[in-house]
Design a protein around this motif. Sequence first.
Motif: not given
Length: 124
Positions: A29-42
């Motif tokens: 886990f500590s060897a990689y960057a992470m992120g958050w992505v979102r998808q709104a309706p449509g």
Amino acid sequence: EVQLVESGGGLVQPGGSLRLSCAASGFTFSAYAMGWVRQAPGKELEWVSGINGGGGSTSYADSVKGRFTISRDNAKNTLYLQMNSLKPEDTAVYYCAKAWWESIATTLVDFDSWGQGTQVTVSS
């Protein structure tokens, strides 16, 4: 096998808060960057925030800057997204994502693995 499991979504009123979590397994886990992505309706997928492997560098989309905070606990293999002052336009499915490398990731193509997503609905 990389596994990313999000939790913490739900229904919240405008101005409220939620904390999303992402439990990671199957890689260092500590060897990689992470992120958050979102998808709104449509709408298309939108990068929300990123953090480097060590946790010392973060970045945010302008739409959430000052309201959301990304963090990680490398001892627990867990990624977080604290969301405050939520707005109806934050309604979306939120995905945790693992980057190809350790340095911070800020675009969708920087990620090679995704969770199943958690629904966040902001409504009165």
